[in-house]
Motif scaffolding. Sequence first.
Motif, PDB file in Angstrom:
ATOM      1  N   PRO A 137     -31.627  39.803  29.306  1.00  0.00           N
ATOM      2  CA  PRO A 137     -33.009  39.374  28.998  1.00  0.00           C
ATOM      3  C   PRO A 137     -33.553  38.368  30.018  1.00  0.00           C
ATOM      4  N   LYS A 138     -32.667  37.579  30.648  1.00  0.00           N
ATOM      5  CA  LYS A 138     -33.112  36.591  31.623  1.00  0.00           C
ATOM      6  C   LYS A 138     -33.713  37.269  32.860  1.00  0.00           C
ATOM      7  N   VAL A 139     -33.174  38.435  33.209  1.00  0.00           N
ATOM      8  CA  VAL A 139     -33.716  39.180  34.351  1.00  0.00           C
ATOM      9  C   VAL A 139     -35.143  39.622  34.055  1.00  0.00           C
ATOM     10  N   LEU A 140     -35.373  40.145  32.856  1.00  0.00           N
ATOM     11  CA  LEU A 140     -36.713  40.595  32.471  1.00  0.00           C
ATOM     12  C   LEU A 140     -37.680  39.416  32.387  1.00  0.00           C
ATOM     13  N   GLU A 141     -37.194  38.296  31.870  1.00  0.00           N
ATOM     14  CA  GLU A 141     -38.045  37.106  31.762  1.00  0.00           C
ATOM     15  C   GLU A 141     -38.419  36.581  33.142  1.00  0.00           C
ATOM     16  N   LEU A 143     -38.756  38.240  35.855  1.00  0.00           N
ATOM     17  CA  LEU A 143     -39.712  39.139  36.506  1.00  0.00           C
ATOM     18  C   LEU A 143     -41.011  39.285  35.720  1.00  0.00           C
ATOM     19  N   GLY A 144     -41.085  38.680  34.543  1.00  0.00           N
ATOM     20  CA  GLY A 144     -42.302  38.740  33.738  1.00  0.00           C
ATOM     21  C   GLY A 144     -42.572  40.109  33.146  1.00  0.00           C
ATOM     22  N   LEU A 145     -41.523  40.825  32.751  1.00  0.00           N
ATOM     23  CA  LEU A 145     -41.666  42.175  32.205  1.00  0.00           C
ATOM     24  C   LEU A 145     -41.627  42.142  30.678  1.00  0.00           C
ATOM     25  N   PHE A 146     -42.639  42.666  30.036  1.00  0.00           N
ATOM     26  CA  PHE A 146     -42.561  42.820  28.583  1.00  0.00           C
ATOM     27  C   PHE A 146     -41.781  44.096  28.265  1.00  0.00           C
ATOM     28  N   GLN A 147     -41.250  44.189  27.054  1.00  0.00           N
ATOM     29  CA  GLN A 147     -40.331  45.283  26.722  1.00  0.00           C
ATOM     30  C   GLN A 147     -40.906  46.229  25.674  1.00  0.00           C
ATOM     31  N   VAL A 148     -40.729  47.524  25.939  1.00  0.00           N
ATOM     32  CA  VAL A 148     -41.015  48.549  24.942  1.00  0.00           C
ATOM     33  C   VAL A 148     -39.752  49.379  24.771  1.00  0.00           C
ATOM     34  N   GLN A 149     -39.757  50.268  23.787  1.00  0.00           N
ATOM     35  CA  GLN A 149     -38.549  51.045  23.495  1.00  0.00           C
ATOM     36  C   GLN A 149     -38.902  52.496  23.219  1.00  0.00           C
ATOM     37  N   THR A 150     -37.959  53.363  23.532  1.00  0.00           N
ATOM     38  CA  THR A 150     -38.154  54.783  23.230  1.00  0.00           C
ATOM     39  C   THR A 150     -37.830  55.042  21.760  1.00  0.00           C
ATOM     40  N   GLN A 151     -37.795  56.284  21.384  1.00  0.00           N
ATOM     41  CA  GLN A 151     -37.504  56.638  19.996  1.00  0.00           C
ATOM     42  C   GLN A 151     -36.015  56.547  19.669  1.00  0.00           C
ATOM     43  N   CYS A 152     -35.195  56.174  20.636  1.00  0.00           N
ATOM     44  CA  CYS A 152     -33.770  55.932  20.377  1.00  0.00           C
ATOM     45  C   CYS A 152     -33.612  54.577  19.694  1.00  0.00           C
ATOM     46  N   ALA A 198     -26.829  48.298  36.901  1.00  0.00           N
ATOM     47  CA  ALA A 198     -27.626  48.596  38.096  1.00  0.00           C
ATOM     48  C   ALA A 198     -28.941  47.818  38.071  1.00  0.00           C
ATOM     49  N   VAL A 199     -29.559  47.731  36.909  1.00  0.00           N
ATOM     50  CA  VAL A 199     -30.807  46.981  36.779  1.00  0.00           C
ATOM     51  C   VAL A 199     -30.555  45.502  37.027  1.00  0.00           C
ATOM     52  N   ASN A 200     -29.517  44.962  36.396  1.00  0.00           N
ATOM     53  CA  ASN A 200     -29.185  43.545  36.569  1.00  0.00           C
ATOM     54  C   ASN A 200     -28.912  43.203  38.029  1.00  0.00           C
ATOM     55  N   ALA A 201     -28.253  44.116  38.740  1.00  0.00           N
ATOM     56  CA  ALA A 201     -27.813  43.826  40.109  1.00  0.00           C
ATOM     57  C   ALA A 201     -28.907  44.005  41.152  1.00  0.00           C
ATOM     58  N   ASN A 202     -29.887  44.875  40.898  1.00  0.00           N
ATOM     59  CA  ASN A 202     -30.798  45.276  41.972  1.00  0.00           C
ATOM     60  C   ASN A 202     -32.278  44.978  41.757  1.00  0.00           C
ATOM     61  N   VAL A 203     -32.736  44.992  40.527  1.00  0.00           N
ATOM     62  CA  VAL A 203     -34.185  44.999  40.300  1.00  0.00           C
ATOM     63  C   VAL A 203     -34.855  43.714  40.780  1.00  0.00           C
ATOM     64  N   LYS A 204     -34.145  42.583  40.773  1.00  0.00           N
ATOM     65  CA  LYS A 204     -34.756  41.321  41.208  1.00  0.00           C
ATOM     66  C   LYS A 204     -35.091  41.318  42.698  1.00  0.00           C
ATOM     67  N   GLU A 205     -34.480  42.202  43.460  1.00  0.00           N
ATOM     68  CA  GLU A 205     -34.802  42.322  44.883  1.00  0.00           C
ATOM     69  C   GLU A 205     -35.722  43.508  45.147  1.00  0.00           C
ATOM     70  N   VAL A 227     -38.583  49.493  29.868  1.00  0.00           N
ATOM     71  CA  VAL A 227     -38.357  50.457  28.790  1.00  0.00           C
ATOM     72  C   VAL A 227     -36.877  50.459  28.419  1.00  0.00           C
ATOM     73  N   LYS A 228     -36.572  50.102  27.183  1.00  0.00           N
ATOM     74  CA  LYS A 228     -35.195  50.124  26.695  1.00  0.00           C
ATOM     75  C   LYS A 228     -34.842  51.527  26.205  1.00  0.00           C
ATOM     76  N   TYR A 229     -33.616  51.961  26.512  1.00  0.00           N
ATOM     77  CA  TYR A 229     -33.134  53.310  26.170  1.00  0.00           C
ATOM     78  C   TYR A 229     -34.027  54.375  26.810  1.00  0.00           C
ATOM     79  N   GLY A 230     -34.389  54.154  28.055  1.00  0.00           N
ATOM     80  CA  GLY A 230     -35.317  55.066  28.716  1.00  0.00           C
ATOM     81  C   GLY A 230     -34.639  56.092  29.602  1.00  0.00           C
ATOM     82  N   ARG A 231     -35.121  57.315  29.564  1.00  0.00           N
ATOM     83  CA  ARG A 231     -34.739  58.382  30.487  1.00  0.00           C
ATOM     84  C   ARG A 231     -35.842  58.558  31.529  1.00  0.00           C
ATOM     85  N   VAL A 232     -35.533  59.299  32.589  1.00  0.00           N
ATOM     86  CA  VAL A 232     -36.515  59.511  33.655  1.00  0.00           C
ATOM     87  C   VAL A 232     -37.793  60.140  33.103  1.00  0.00           C
ATOM     88  N   GLY A 233     -37.633  61.102  32.189  1.00  0.00           N
ATOM     89  CA  GLY A 233     -38.776  61.851  31.678  1.00  0.00           C
ATOM     90  C   GLY A 233     -39.800  61.032  30.924  1.00  0.00           C
TER      91      GLY A 233
END
Length: 319
Positions: A137-141, A143-152, A198-205, A227-233
Amino acid sequence: MENISEALLKELIESVLEGRSVRPEGKAGLLLEEREKERDPTQLPYMDLPAKEDGGENRKEDDCGETDCPDMTAYDVREQYLVENPVNREAFADLKRNAPCRLGIGKAGARCKTLPMLQFQAAHSAAQDAVFSDVDPKVLEELGLFQVQTQCESKDIFLTRPDLGRKLNEEGLRLIKERCRQKPQVQLFVADGLSSAAVNANVKEVLPSMAQGLEGYGIEMGTPFFVKYGRVGVMDQISELTGARVTCVLIGERPGLLTAESMSAYLVFQGYVGIPESRRTVVSNIHGRGTVPAEAGAHIADVIKKILETEKSGTQLAL
């Protein structure tokens, strides 16, 4: 061979894990000396785990008084050569450097050596952790990203129902409609996919580098989110919701035994639900041992610029 004390046996085991040598006293030591005399001095030196930067001075002890072990994932398999007496060492070493797989790890009889076996198990564990863990959650905070979720509703459902990972839940639909800018040139979002590591390691750069590149080209970027529990589609539904000309998702890829931190960027021009997979452009292998994250962000911005200029993506786009 004379009996080895428990303390010396423990030291020998630690030396195997750390990639250093410990010479026992007495007959055991003499036996090692004889083997060293017989060893071919022209063979490629073993390349073991890198030594700790602090020289081991800051190694911690657990509650049982045991010292911690070195990081079994802190090595490059392409540079690790453990074959004794190779027929053609130069050709084999060159092959390893250009083939990111477990070649030339040697063997003990019919089995793998202890070190590569432990490294294999560590890589497998890291891959499992990448799949079943959540994005920090600290990574998202940060970067200022709000969170949504899929139907999973859980990780288990996400892994067994890929179709639900392509659809946002009702709350997610509402949040995107309320908080995202409509009809931007580029809509960017991040998804955990199959590797939160992968998100934790790379997205901040990747994300800041990409945003800087788009700003330099004068390209407007919409409101980014996670997007939590997100697929490419899920990018297809998001494309329809925001009306973006180009939609881009930064997503964690299925982890392998070379790395569990590989991220990809998928891009589509004027996406919609049901768009053919061939219409997606992908920039893959974004990680420390592949495409460097900061460079990947700049490259993604270049690709987006070309998509907007040509109004094409996927197999229709010539890069």
